[in-house]
Every structure is written in structure tokens, then in C-alpha cells.
Design a protein around this motif. Structure first.
Motif, mmCIF file in Angstrom:
data_model
loop_
_atom_site.group_PDB
_atom_site.id
_atom_site.type_symbol
_atom_site.label_atom_id
_atom_site.label_comp_id
_atom_site.label_asym_id
_atom_site.label_seq_id
_atom_site.Cartn_x
_atom_site.Cartn_y
_atom_site.Cartn_z
ATOM 1 N N PRO A 55 -35.242 21.336 26.564
ATOM 2 C CA PRO A 55 -36.076 20.682 27.585
ATOM 3 C C PRO A 55 -37.061 19.653 27.053
ATOM 4 N N ILE A 56 -37.552 19.837 25.852
ATOM 5 C CA ILE A 56 -38.557 18.903 25.328
ATOM 6 C C ILE A 56 -37.939 17.811 24.460
ATOM 7 N N TYR A 57 -36.870 18.117 23.752
ATOM 8 C CA TYR A 57 -36.336 17.141 22.805
ATOM 9 C C TYR A 57 -34.994 16.542 23.245
ATOM 10 N N ILE A 58 -33.981 17.363 23.456
ATOM 11 C CA ILE A 58 -32.680 16.829 23.843
ATOM 12 C C ILE A 58 -32.766 16.097 25.188
ATOM 13 N N ASP A 59 -33.443 16.700 26.165
ATOM 14 C CA ASP A 59 -33.559 16.053 27.477
ATOM 15 C C ASP A 59 -34.320 14.736 27.382
ATOM 16 N N ARG A 60 -35.339 14.694 26.537
ATOM 17 C CA ARG A 60 -36.106 13.446 26.401
ATOM 18 C C ARG A 60 -35.305 12.386 25.653
ATOM 19 N N ILE A 61 -34.469 12.802 24.723
ATOM 20 C CA ILE A 61 -33.560 11.833 24.094
ATOM 21 C C ILE A 61 -32.642 11.245 25.159
ATOM 22 N N ASN A 62 -32.127 12.111 26.025
ATOM 23 C CA ASN A 62 -31.187 11.653 27.050
ATOM 24 C C ASN A 62 -31.834 10.772 28.117
ATOM 25 N N ASN A 63 -33.121 10.982 28.397
ATOM 26 C CA ASN A 63 -33.754 10.113 29.409
ATOM 27 C C ASN A 63 -34.455 8.899 28.805
ATOM 28 N N GLY A 64 -34.337 8.741 27.481
ATOM 29 C CA GLY A 64 -34.838 7.535 26.831
ATOM 30 C C GLY A 64 -36.295 7.552 26.432
ATOM 31 N N THR A 65 -36.986 8.674 26.629
ATOM 32 C CA THR A 65 -38.403 8.725 26.263
ATOM 33 C C THR A 65 -38.623 9.167 24.824
ATOM 34 N N LEU A 66 -37.546 9.531 24.135
ATOM 35 C CA LEU A 66 -37.614 9.913 22.731
ATOM 36 C C LEU A 66 -36.467 9.242 21.997
ATOM 37 N N LEU A 67 -36.804 8.448 20.988
ATOM 38 C CA LEU A 67 -35.783 7.717 20.247
ATOM 39 C C LEU A 67 -35.141 8.608 19.190
ATOM 40 N N THR A 68 -33.886 8.343 18.886
ATOM 41 C CA THR A 68 -33.159 9.191 17.934
ATOM 42 C C THR A 68 -33.336 8.753 16.487
ATOM 43 N N GLU A 69 -33.720 7.528 16.266
ATOM 44 C CA GLU A 69 -33.960 7.057 14.899
ATOM 45 C C GLU A 69 -35.429 6.699 14.764
ATOM 46 N N THR A 70 -36.058 7.212 13.721
ATOM 47 C CA THR A 70 -37.504 7.094 13.572
ATOM 48 C C THR A 70 -37.864 6.001 12.578
ATOM 49 N N ASP A 71 -38.505 4.971 13.074
ATOM 50 C CA ASP A 71 -38.938 3.834 12.259
ATOM 51 C C ASP A 71 -40.447 3.949 12.060
ATOM 52 N N ILE A 72 -40.859 4.384 10.889
ATOM 53 C CA ILE A 72 -42.277 4.586 10.601
ATOM 54 C C ILE A 72 -42.835 3.373 9.870
ATOM 55 N N GLU A 73 -43.841 2.770 10.450
ATOM 56 C CA GLU A 73 -44.446 1.553 9.885
ATOM 57 C C GLU A 73 -45.860 1.856 9.392
ATOM 58 N N VAL A 74 -46.173 1.405 8.180
ATOM 59 C CA VAL A 74 -47.530 1.540 7.650
ATOM 60 C C VAL A 74 -48.346 0.357 8.152
ATOM 61 N N ILE A 75 -49.332 0.634 8.980
ATOM 62 C CA ILE A 75 -50.161 -0.417 9.580
ATOM 63 C C ILE A 75 -51.316 -0.808 8.671
ATOM 64 N N LYS A 76 -51.892 0.202 8.053
ATOM 65 C CA LYS A 76 -53.057 -0.030 7.188
ATOM 66 C C LYS A 76 -53.105 1.082 6.159
ATOM 67 N N GLU A 77 -53.515 0.749 4.920
ATOM 68 C CA GLU A 77 -53.536 1.786 3.889
ATOM 69 C C GLU A 77 -54.572 1.488 2.819
ATOM 70 N N THR A 78 -55.265 2.556 2.382
ATOM 71 C CA THR A 78 -56.145 2.505 1.222
ATOM 72 C C THR A 78 -55.699 3.624 0.276
ATOM 73 N N LYS A 79 -56.416 3.821 -0.807
ATOM 74 C CA LYS A 79 -56.038 4.880 -1.745
ATOM 75 C C LYS A 79 -56.083 6.264 -1.088
ATOM 76 N N THR A 80 -57.016 6.468 -0.173
ATOM 77 C CA THR A 80 -57.190 7.804 0.406
ATOM 78 C C THR A 80 -56.833 7.885 1.889
ATOM 79 N N THR A 81 -56.486 6.775 2.522
ATOM 80 C CA THR A 81 -56.210 6.786 3.965
ATOM 81 C C THR A 81 -54.987 5.943 4.310
ATOM 82 N N ALA A 82 -54.470 6.175 5.500
ATOM 83 C CA ALA A 82 -53.382 5.339 6.015
ATOM 84 C C ALA A 82 -53.314 5.491 7.527
#
Length: 375
Positions: A55-82
Motif C-alpha cells: 500500500p505505501i510503496y508498490i501502489d505509489r510506484i504504480n500511481n506515479g508518486t514514487l519513482l523507481t530509480e533514485t537520483d540523489i544530487e548533492v546540493i551543498k556540502e562542507t566537511k561536516t555537512t551536506a
């Protein structure tokens, strides 16, 4: 009483991996999602494990609210934060990546904190606390969620159940992990009361008149149509400290949204103005603290263990035979389920079978084998 059957951790994790993969998730990410979900069942937290797979994952993949491939982008980063942007991918994959990054930074510099925007439901927050505890680190993590909690003296769903989760290692067989919502209860518990036909405790849910709702069917209907809301920890009003739960839920909302310029409050409803499903754009935060930056790890774990043992050994209320500390019940559930497997009710079994049939997955559950043997 609900009829339940039992299935092993290994079987359920294997099936969820196959299910995610069949839905279009890359194998390594499917394995991550299944691993996070089964951890919930291992710890006896049935509200966030295999029962939510469809109900939370497969159904959301099927209705388009959850993508199947995860593209993680680093927006901002320091030595101790991101700051990371998950681009509406799988919250488990994003969460593991973010927590791992925070741990890496803490290993090098003592502290590491990562904030995430545009994510999705990331499973039990305790999974990430356990990741840190295994590395002898302290963890603080939280996430916002679709609105369901009314503020103190309010009746409108504004805040999510927003867990503020903390974990750290001890010298015992299990770490200390406090992982709970900032509401008194959650929808899953209300659904349980509805299934067994029992009234809820007073003060879990409030209606538009500010009155407590005890009928679980009315509560579920009201939560769906906006005429009811969950109450924060402490309950209705201020008499039992409801403002405290409200305040902590707000802290989690701010750290999950304002820190990374993310979405917040009713923008996280998952429903567009036209009433159609839309992506959730959730936010999370992960803070890892290396104990060695402050004191010897063994000293910390020993003192922590002494504190927890002293609490459990303190005088008990009349009629009570045991005091627990956070993480203990989950550890005991794990030991029991190692032997018995995970209890699955009819609804959960039917949901798993429906995924298998929809994707034509070649898989047989253990309970099906036993049924055949007994027939």
C-alpha cells in the motif's frame, strides 16, 4: 482474534526484493528497500514493515508518486555537512545514503549532519539510528510526513507524525533507540482497533469541535476527509502536556524543511488541488556524532549501560513486574521472531499474494507450503 501465520525474515526480505525489482527498481536499490522494511518486522514494529510493502510503496510506484530509480544530487556540502535532493526517489535508498554520508563525516571530523529534500517515506527512523550505533556513534534523525496532527488548541491536520529518533550504543546486547511519533498514536494503531471492533483510548483523535473521537471507524473516516486529526503527545489541550508533543513535532518539521529549503505542512499532503495523487517531497535530517571525539567509547557505553540497568532495577509500581528501557522490547521481539518468524494477518498475506500475481513472480511462501502439506 485475527488468524495469523508466520514467515521467516529471509523469505519476506527475498520476496520484497523481487517485488521491488519487478516494479522497476534496480536490484541494489530493491535490496536496500527490502532490508530497511524487514528491520521493522524484526523489531516487532509491524506498522512499518512488510504490511506497508504494497500500500505505501508498490501502489505509489504504480500511481506515479514514487519513482523507481533514485537520483540523489548533492546540493551543498562542507566537511561536516551536506544537503541532498532525492528527486522523489525511494526514501530508504536516500536515507541509507544520507546516514552513511553523515557517519563518514563524523568519522573524519567528529560530527556529520546531512539534510534531505524531495524524498519519500524512508521506513522506520530507527533503522538509521541502528546504522550509527553499529559504528559506535550517536544518531539524531527525523522526517516530516503528510499532515495528520492538529496543533494544541487546533483541530486541523497540519503537522505530520514527525518522529524525533535518537540512538546510541551501550555495553549491552542491544543499543538504546527511541523511535516514536510525536503524536499519541498513528493511523496503523487506529486501523487495528477498527479490525478488532474496539473503542480507542480517549484523546487519540480530535474532531472539528475539539472533542475526542473514540470510534475507530469514525476516526479513520475523519482523518481521510479532514474532519478529524491526531493529537500530539500529551493529548488534547495543555493539561497533560500536549503542547510538548506539538512543540517537538514542530522542531522536526523545521529541521526537515527549513534547513534544506524543502516543502512543509499541508504541502506534503500527497494530493493536488484537483484531488489527484501527487509526489510527497518529504524532508529528513541525519546527525551522527562520533563518541571518540568526546570520550573513550567503552567508557561511554559502560556508563550508558549502568544508567539503563539502574532504571530497569528501580522500584516498580504495584502489579508491574518489569521496567523496560528504549530498544529493549524491540530486541526481545527480535529474539522471539528469530524462532517464530513474522506474524502475518490475512490482509497482509493477501497484499503480498496480489503483488506476486500482478508481476507474475515465481515465489512460494512458507505458509503456502504448510497449507498444502496439511490439506
Amino acid at each position: 482474534m485475527e488468524e495469523v501465520v508466520y514467515e521467516s525474515f529471509e523469505q519476506l526480505e527475498a520476496f520484497m526484493t523481487l517485488g521491488f525489482k519487478a516494479a522497476g527498481v534496480p536490484l541494489d536499490e530493491a535490496e536496500t528497500c527490502a532490508r530497511v522494511l524487514i528491520e521493522s518486522d524484526k523489531r516487532g514494529i509491524d506498522s512499518h514493515g512488510v504490511g506497508r510493502f504494497k500500500p505505501i510503496y508498490i501502489d505509489r510506484i504504480n500511481n506515479g508518486t514514487l519513482l523507481t530509480e533514485t537520483d540523489i544530487e548533492v546540493i551543498k556540502e562542507t566537511k561536516t555537512t551536506a544537503v541532498l535532493d532525492g528527486h522523489d526517489g525511494l526514501g530508504h535508498v536516500i536515507g541509507v545514503k544520507a546516514m552513511s554520508l553523515a557517519i563518514d563525516k563524523a568519522t573524519k571530523y567528529g560530527l556529520g549532519m546531512v539534510a534531505v529534500r524531495n524524498s519519500t517515506h524512508y521506513g522506520i527512523a530507527g533503522y538509521y539510528a541502528l546504522m550509527a550505533a553499529k559504528k559506535n556513534m550517536i544518531c539524531f534523525t527525523g522526517t516530516n510526513a503528510r499532515p495528520s496532527i492538529a496543533p494544541t488548541f487546533g483541530v486541523e491536520s497540519m503537522l505530520g507524525t514527525n518522529p524525533l529518533t535518537i540512538g546510541f550504543p551501550t555495553d549491552e546486547a542491544f543499543p538504546f533507540v527511541i523511535d516514536c511519533a510525536t503524536s499519541i498514536s498513528q493511523r496503523g494503531k487506529i486501523e487495528h482497533y477498527a479490525r478488532i471492533g474496539k473503542k480507542m483510548p480517549n484523546g487519540w483523535v480530535v474532531n472539528q469541535e475539539g472533542q475526542a473521537v473514540r470510534d475507530p471507524e469514525k476516526a479513520l473516516s475523519g482523518l481521510s476527509n479532514g474532519t478529524c486529526a491526531l493529537t500530539p503527545l500529551g493529548g488534547i489541550g495543555e493539561e497533560l502536556g500536549g503542547y510538548k508533543g506539538y512543540g517537538y513535532a514542530t522542531v522536526v518539521e523545521v529541521l526537515s524543511a527549513a534547513l534544506q529549503s524543502g516543502m512543509f505542512l499541508q504541502k506534503l499532503s500527497g494530493v493536488s488541488e484537483s484531488g489527484a495523487p501527487q509526489r510527497y517531497h518529504l524532508g529528513h535530517f541525519f546527525l551522527a556524532i562520533d563518541i571518540k571525539a568526546f570520550t573513550e567509547t567503552d567508557d561511554f557505553k559502560k556508563i550508558t549501560g549502568d544508567i539503563l540497568r539502574s532504571l530497569r532495577a528501580s522500584k516498580k509500581a504495584e502489579g508491574e513486574d518489569r521496567i523496560y528501557t528504549a530498544g529493549e522490547k524491540e530486541y526481545l521481539a527480535y529474539l522471539e521472531r528469530l524462532e517464530t518468524g513474522v506474524p502475518l494477518n490475512k490482509v497482509v498475506r493477501e497484499s503480498l499474494v496480489s503483488v506476486r500475481e500482478a508481476y507474475q513472480i515465481d515465489f512460494e511462501f512458507s505458509w503456502e507450503k504448510k497449507t498444502c502439506q496439511n490439506s
